[in-house]
Each structure stands twice: as structure tokens, then as C-alpha cells.
Design an enzyme around this catalytic site. Structure first.
Site, PDB file in Angstrom:
ATOM      1  N   TYR A   1       0.714  -1.541  -0.256  1.00  0.00           N
ATOM      2  CA  TYR A   1       0.147   0.302  -0.071  1.00  0.00           C
ATOM      3  C   TYR A   1       0.808   1.423  -0.155  1.00  0.00           C
ATOM      4  O   TYR A   1       1.947   1.260   0.392  1.00  0.00           O
ATOM      5  CB  TYR A   1      -0.751  -0.044   0.893  1.00  0.00           C
ATOM      6  CG  TYR A   1      -0.583   0.518   2.514  1.00  0.00           C
ATOM      7  CD1 TYR A   1      -0.034   1.585   3.009  1.00  0.00           C
ATOM      8  CD2 TYR A   1       0.483  -0.961   3.876  1.00  0.00           C
ATOM      9  CE1 TYR A   1       0.437   1.714   4.145  1.00  0.00           C
ATOM     10  CE2 TYR A   1       0.637  -0.573   4.681  1.00  0.00           C
ATOM     11  CZ  TYR A   1       0.719   0.740   4.928  1.00  0.00           C
ATOM     12  OH  TYR A   1       1.384   0.894   6.481  1.00  0.00           O
ATOM     13  N   CYS A   2      -0.182   2.346  -0.135  1.00  0.00           N
ATOM     14  CA  CYS A   2       0.991   3.931  -0.226  1.00  0.00           C
ATOM     15  C   CYS A   2      -0.936   4.221   0.188  1.00  0.00           C
ATOM     16  O   CYS A   2      -1.399   4.079   0.657  1.00  0.00           O
ATOM     17  CB  CYS A   2       1.614   4.354  -1.674  1.00  0.00           C
ATOM     18  SG  CYS A   2      -0.029   3.765  -2.831  1.00  0.00           S
ATOM     19  N   LYS A   3      -0.089   6.229  -0.633  1.00  0.00           N
ATOM     20  CA  LYS A   3      -1.507   6.929   0.229  1.00  0.00           C
ATOM     21  C   LYS A   3      -2.624   6.660  -0.548  1.00  0.00           C
ATOM     22  O   LYS A   3      -3.448   6.540   0.137  1.00  0.00           O
ATOM     23  CB  LYS A   3      -0.788   8.166  -0.342  1.00  0.00           C
ATOM     24  CG  LYS A   3      -1.444   9.579   0.420  1.00  0.00           C
ATOM     25  CD  LYS A   3      -1.422  10.808   0.389  1.00  0.00           C
ATOM     26  CE  LYS A   3      -2.105  12.193   0.997  1.00  0.00           C
ATOM     27  NZ  LYS A   3      -1.219  13.071   1.068  1.00  0.00           N
TER      28      LYS A   3
ATOM     29  N   GLY B   1      -2.669   4.208  -3.762  1.00  0.00           N
ATOM     30  CA  GLY B   1      -2.843   3.370  -4.566  1.00  0.00           C
ATOM     31  C   GLY B   1      -2.295   2.775  -5.993  1.00  0.00           C
ATOM     32  O   GLY B   1      -1.786   2.190  -6.382  1.00  0.00           O
TER      33      GLY B   1
ATOM     34  N   PHE C   1      -3.329   4.173   1.839  1.00  0.00           N
ATOM     35  CA  PHE C   1      -3.598   4.643   3.653  1.00  0.00           C
ATOM     36  C   PHE C   1      -5.135   5.397   3.810  1.00  0.00           C
ATOM     37  O   PHE C   1      -5.474   5.617   5.058  1.00  0.00           O
ATOM     38  CB  PHE C   1      -2.328   4.528   3.751  1.00  0.00           C
ATOM     39  CG  PHE C   1      -2.881   5.225   5.435  1.00  0.00           C
ATOM     40  CD1 PHE C   1      -2.331   3.662   6.331  1.00  0.00           C
ATOM     41  CD2 PHE C   1      -2.141   6.251   5.783  1.00  0.00           C
ATOM     42  CE1 PHE C   1      -2.624   3.644   7.615  1.00  0.00           C
ATOM     43  CE2 PHE C   1      -2.141   6.911   6.755  1.00  0.00           C
ATOM     44  CZ  PHE C   1      -2.779   5.062   7.877  1.00  0.00           C
TER      45      PHE C   1
END
Length: 103
Positions: free
Chosen positions: A65-67, A69, A94
């Protein structure tokens, strides 16, 4: 790479006690909170990301995951290009995560 919504991501993660959660955001983003037990590899630092990725077990399942996607999708593609067998991207990242977090 599989794109999974939060529900499916959590469901599949729960089935695999050996799975790795991988946070590919920057250190500043991680400092604001992260999913518990996540390993951090900042994709914006390409050299460190590649070095860290090459140290991981390519046969395990990775939930990335990142901020939002986008970077995590990129990370999954890079990881698969160097031999990772199973990566799952968290759609919405996230910023849309409604599960447990740690600061």
C-alpha cells in the site's frame, strides 16, 4: 498483481500468517501513521527500494500500500518484474484505510 479493495485485502491477508505487509510511502507519510506490522520500503528512493526488495523472500505473498494506490501499484509491477510471485495492491491506499493504524 491483484488490485484489492480493503475488504478483500484484509480477508486475503488474514488467510496467510506468512504474508508481508509492505508500505511504500515516504518516511514523512509513515510518520503520520501506518498499518500495524508493515515493513517500510520507500518507492521514491529507487535504489533503496530495489535493494530492499531484493532482500525479501520472493515466494511470499505481499500486500502493498501507499497513500492512494498509485505508487503501490507501481511497486507491485516492479516487484513482479524481478521475480515476486504474488503481490496485492490496496486500492485507495492508506488515505481510505478504515482499519487499525499505528503512529
Amino acid at each position: 498483481m491483484r488490485d484489492l479493495n480493503q475488504e478483500k485485502w484484509r480477508e486475503e491477508l488474514a488467510k496467510d500468517s506468512e504474508a508481508i505487509i509492505l508500505d511504500v510511502r515516504t518516511a514523512a507519510e509513515v510518520a503520520e501513521g501506518y498499518i500495524p506490522n508493515a515493513k517500510h520500503l520507500d518507492i521514491m528512493n529507487a535504489g533503496a527500494f530495489m535493494e530492499g526488495s531484493n532482500e525479501l523472500d520472493k515466494d511470499k505473498n505481499y500486500f502493498v500500500y501507499c497513500k492512494s494506490g498509485g505508487r503501490s501499484a507501481q511497486a507491485c509491477m516492479i516487484m513482479e518484474s524481478i521475480g515476486f510471485k504474488n503481490t496485492a495492491n490496496l486500492l485507495g491506499g492508506f488515505s481510505q484505510w478504515d482499519g487499525e493504524t499505528t503512529i
